[in-house]
Motif scaffolding. Structure first.
Motif, short mmCIF file in Angstrom:
data_model
loop_
_atom_site.label_atom_id
_atom_site.label_comp_id
_atom_site.label_asym_id
_atom_site.label_seq_id
_atom_site.Cartn_x
_atom_site.Cartn_y
_atom_site.Cartn_z
N TYR A 153 31.68 3.67 5.68
CA TYR A 153 33.01 3.12 5.01
C TYR A 153 33.15 1.66 5.89
CZ TYR A 153 33.12 7.86 3.22
OH TYR A 153 32.97 8.80 2.49
N TYR A 154 33.63 0.76 5.10
CA TYR A 154 34.17 -0.66 5.60
C TYR A 154 35.47 -0.29 6.49
CZ TYR A 154 35.33 -5.51 5.55
OH TYR A 154 35.40 -6.88 5.97
N PHE A 155 35.50 -0.53 7.51
CA PHE A 155 36.70 -0.30 8.34
C PHE A 155 37.26 -1.55 9.17
CE2 PHE A 155 38.64 1.87 12.44
CZ PHE A 155 39.29 2.77 11.72
N HIS A 156 38.53 -1.70 8.95
CA HIS A 156 39.26 -2.87 9.67
C HIS A 156 39.99 -2.67 10.72
CE1 HIS A 156 39.53 -4.08 5.06
NE2 HIS A 156 38.40 -4.21 5.28
N THR A 157 39.27 -3.36 11.92
CA THR A 157 39.74 -2.95 13.32
C THR A 157 40.66 -4.47 13.56
OG1 THR A 157 37.73 -4.14 14.17
CG2 THR A 157 37.89 -1.81 13.93
N PRO A 158 41.37 -4.03 14.58
CA PRO A 158 42.40 -5.26 14.71
C PRO A 158 41.99 -6.54 15.37
CG PRO A 158 42.84 -3.27 16.37
CD PRO A 158 41.84 -3.02 15.39
N LEU A 159 42.61 -7.64 15.20
CA LEU A 159 41.95 -8.76 15.66
C LEU A 159 42.81 -9.15 17.00
CD1 LEU A 159 41.73 -11.38 12.88
CD2 LEU A 159 39.93 -10.02 13.94
N ILE A 160 44.02 -8.47 17.00
CA ILE A 160 44.94 -8.74 18.31
C ILE A 160 44.82 -7.42 18.93
CG2 ILE A 160 47.14 -8.97 19.04
CD1 ILE A 160 47.76 -10.32 16.78
N THR A 161 44.72 -7.40 20.41
CA THR A 161 44.14 -5.95 20.99
C THR A 161 44.78 -6.36 22.43
OG1 THR A 161 42.37 -4.62 21.99
CG2 THR A 161 41.80 -6.87 21.66
N ALA A 162 45.11 -5.13 23.01
CA ALA A 162 45.43 -5.19 24.60
C ALA A 162 44.31 -4.46 25.51
CB ALA A 162 46.55 -3.98 24.58
N SER A 163 43.06 -4.43 24.88
CA SER A 163 41.95 -3.88 25.61
C SER A 163 40.87 -4.83 25.63
CB SER A 163 41.57 -2.61 25.39
OG SER A 163 41.06 -2.75 23.79
N ASP A 164 39.94 -4.88 26.55
CA ASP A 164 38.81 -5.60 26.53
C ASP A 164 37.41 -5.03 26.51
OD1 ASP A 164 36.94 -7.58 27.14
OD2 ASP A 164 37.68 -8.30 29.19
N ALA A 165 37.05 -4.58 25.20
CA ALA A 165 35.92 -3.81 25.01
C ALA A 165 34.69 -4.25 25.95
CB ALA A 165 35.51 -4.29 23.51
N GLU A 166 34.50 -5.57 25.95
CA GLU A 166 33.14 -5.85 27.25
C GLU A 166 33.30 -5.77 28.37
OE1 GLU A 166 30.31 -6.01 25.62
OE2 GLU A 166 31.18 -5.82 23.59
N ILE A 361 24.31 -3.61 34.59
CA ILE A 361 24.37 -5.00 33.79
C ILE A 361 24.78 -4.52 32.30
CG2 ILE A 361 22.58 -6.21 35.09
CD1 ILE A 361 20.60 -5.50 32.86
N LYS A 362 25.11 -3.35 31.98
CA LYS A 362 25.79 -3.00 30.71
C LYS A 362 27.14 -2.41 30.62
CE LYS A 362 22.19 -4.30 28.11
NZ LYS A 362 22.25 -5.34 27.25
N ALA A 363 27.66 -2.34 29.44
CA ALA A 363 29.00 -1.89 29.48
C ALA A 363 29.17 -0.64 29.83
CB ALA A 363 29.37 -2.26 28.11
N PHE A 364 30.51 -0.04 30.19
CA PHE A 364 30.93 1.13 30.69
C PHE A 364 30.83 2.08 29.72
CE2 PHE A 364 34.85 -0.34 28.21
CZ PHE A 364 35.18 1.09 27.81
N THR A 374 20.03 4.10 34.52
CA THR A 374 19.68 3.58 33.44
C THR A 374 20.61 3.90 32.13
OG1 THR A 374 17.92 4.54 32.70
CG2 THR A 374 17.45 2.66 33.91
N VAL A 375 20.74 3.34 31.41
CA VAL A 375 21.56 3.80 30.05
C VAL A 375 20.78 3.69 28.54
CG1 VAL A 375 24.02 2.97 31.29
CG2 VAL A 375 22.67 1.33 29.87
N GLN A 376 21.54 4.12 27.80
CA GLN A 376 20.72 4.32 26.41
C GLN A 376 21.10 3.04 25.78
OE1 GLN A 376 20.82 8.15 24.57
NE2 GLN A 376 20.41 9.04 26.42
N GLY A 377 21.05 2.01 26.12
CA GLY A 377 21.44 0.69 25.34
C GLY A 377 20.12 0.25 24.70
N THR A 378 20.28 -0.51 23.63
CA THR A 378 19.24 -1.06 22.80
C THR A 378 19.38 -2.45 22.49
OG1 THR A 378 20.45 -0.43 20.48
CG2 THR A 378 19.10 1.31 21.50
N ASP A 379 18.76 -3.45 22.79
CA ASP A 379 18.70 -5.01 22.42
C ASP A 379 17.47 -5.14 21.58
OD1 ASP A 379 21.08 -5.04 24.05
OD2 ASP A 379 20.31 -6.50 25.48
N VAL A 380 17.93 -5.58 20.38
CA VAL A 380 16.78 -5.95 19.40
C VAL A 380 16.57 -7.65 19.69
CG1 VAL A 380 16.15 -6.29 17.11
CG2 VAL A 380 17.59 -4.39 17.63
N LEU A 381 15.46 -7.83 19.87
CA LEU A 381 15.10 -9.20 20.37
C LEU A 381 14.19 -9.73 19.40
CD1 LEU A 381 13.88 -8.36 23.94
CD2 LEU A 381 16.12 -8.76 23.24
N PHE A 382 14.36 -11.13 18.93
CA PHE A 382 13.68 -11.64 17.78
C PHE A 382 13.24 -13.18 18.07
CE2 PHE A 382 14.92 -10.62 13.13
CZ PHE A 382 14.62 -9.30 13.20
#
Length: 464
Positions: A153-166, A361-364, A374-382
């Motif tokens: 489902y196409y979900f619209h998240t806010p452009l103005i926020t009080a949190s820092d996701a990264e 070195i990755k997000a919380f 270590t964490v279950q992160g995934t980076d796709v490298l091209f």
């Protein structure tokens, strides 16, 4: 007469039909006997040739038909006598909407992309940028189609926020306060109580956190919208305003997440090859001679699944064997683009999905592995790009997530609602983020991210 788009006129074989085309002049070649005008209206990379008998038209009118001029041409659609096109128009009526003088910045000559960035309002009319923007449109269509067909489902998240996701802190602040008279609290800090939202707010760097809320209600969602980072980076890979695609999926594990990342990006590349053939052929000829070969290669090869620790070992071994890196390699570092591209372009010679990064070195929000390191992160490298997708399985355990928030000193006042998803009906979930402009870079072969967005926003640059 009704206007016919150039792309439709070129595909028509009903010779003798009366057609009217409108567009912008690419070239105008004159002689006493006949004039040839190449016209483009943006519907295709190809021009249609207008054959004009100069004896039938006012000399002053023909003088206005210069490169960049906007015109209407009506006449008979006929089979072309010249090489390079199948049809042309024998002009019977000609009208100039808007002329262009010799100072038109996009004259038909080899301007550099750097030069054209000064004229972002006009560079879109060139062949290269027309091709890039049509491909950009097609990639947006491919993205929406993929997720729709896979039950997202196409979900619209806010452009103005009080949190820092990264957790990076490089955010553009949003305020209605008078900057010449900023109110302060008793301890000298900015008093946001009278600001529009009553608290400090910023433009979002990611819709992920809010996207997780959607996934834990709808099962699987995706966001597709602009994001903003106030990072002072003047590089060919960074923008202050860019578009992100961020799917979030409930009840997904690491292997399924990597499968989704690979399938999704292959879908986008295949869509480009199937639907943008003329534009890709042009860019392959004019911008990057290996573009089509690289796109086909991505479709044909399975992506490598590579643990971070094994990747570091490969890079260290290459270093010992004489490979020069600007940034020395060691376990715990965040890989630079040169390291990522070495793995993809030289060692494996195909895309890589790297996993198991050090947690520091990755997000919380990334799920920590049983090793605690270590964490279950995934980076796709091209190839050509480096990281094109970043994702992870999210930490669904309340206590573990709370512990990581505290360890990193993230303000709890911004996190209570996010933690609620772990308090009330928590579930395994994950997702990823794809930088749209990086995808366009790869698909078009362009070298600078400023050249795949219509109006780039970079440090000290917010024109147009």
């Amino acid at each position: 007469m009704k206007r016919t788009k150039v792309v439709d006129a070129l595909a028509c074989t009903d010779f003798g039909t009366d057609v009217t085309v409108m567009g912008w002049v690419r070239t105008h070649r004159s002689s006493k006997a006949v004039d040839f005008v190449a016209l483009n209206d943006g519907s295709t990379i190809k021009n249609i040739q207008i054959v004009v008998d100069p004896a039938k038209f006012d000399e002053d009118t023909l003088k206005q038909v210069t490169t960049g001029a906007s015109i209407r041409a009506a006449g008979k659609l006929v089979e072309s006598q010249g090489a390079g096109q199948t049809v042309e128009i024998q002009c019977e009526d000609l009208e100039v909407f808007g002329g262009c003088g010799s100072d038109y910045p996009m004259q038909k000559k080899g301007q550099s992309f750097e030069y054209m960035r000064q004229y972002a309002h006009l560079r879109l009319r060139t062949n290269t940028f027309g091709a890039v923007m049509r491909i950009r449109h097609n990639m947006a269509i491919a993205i929406h189609q993929y997720f729709h067909e896979h039950g997202f489902y196409y979900f619209h998240t806010p452009l103005i926020t009080a949190s820092d996701a990264e957790g990076a802190g490089d955010m553009f602040q949003v305020t209605t306060m008078d900057l010449k008279n900023v109110p302060a609290t008793e301890d000298g800090k900015v008093d946001f109580s009278d600001d529009f939202f009553g608290k400090r707010t910023s433009l979002t760097v990611s819709g992920q956190l809010e996207g997780e809320l959607g996934a834990t209600a709808l099962g699987q969602i995706y966001t597709f919208g602009p994001t903003f980072r106030a990072e002072n980076s003047n590089t060919p890979r960074h923008l202050a305003e860019f578009w992100m695609i961020e799917p979030e999926i409930a009840f997904i594990d690491l292997d399924d997440l990597m499968d989704l990342e690979e399938d999704f990006i292959k879908h986008c590349v295949k869509w480009a090859l199937d639907n943008c053939q003329d534009d890709l052929a042009f860019l392959n000829q004019m911008v990057d001679k290996h573009l089509l070969e690289r796109l086909h290669h991505v479709l044909e090869e399975e992506f490598v699944r590579l643990p971070y620790t094994e990747g570091i070992r490969i890079l260290e071994e290459a270093q010992k064997n004489g490979q020069k890196f600007e940034f020395p390699v060691n376990w715990g570092m965040d890989l630079a683009s040169e390291h990522e591209r070495f793995l993809v372009e030289h060692h494996f010679k195909r895309p890589v999905i790297m996993t198991g990064y050090p947690k520091d070195i990755k997000a919380f929000y990334m799920k920590i592995n049983d090793d605690g390191k270590t964490v279950q992160g995934t980076d796709v490298l091209f190839p050509q790009i480096g990281e094109i997708i970043g994702g992870s399985v999210r930490e669904e355990n309340y206590d573990k997530l709370l512990g990581e928030i505290k360890r990193r000193d993230i303000p709890m006042k911004d996190m209570w609602w996010y933690l609620d998803t772990r308090r009330f009906g928590t579930c395994p979930h994950g997702g990823f983020g794809l930088g749209f402009e990086r995808l366009i870079l790869f698909v078009t072969g362009m070298q600078n991210i400023r050249d795949v967005i219509p109006f780039p926003r970079t440090p000290k640059s917010a024109e147009f």
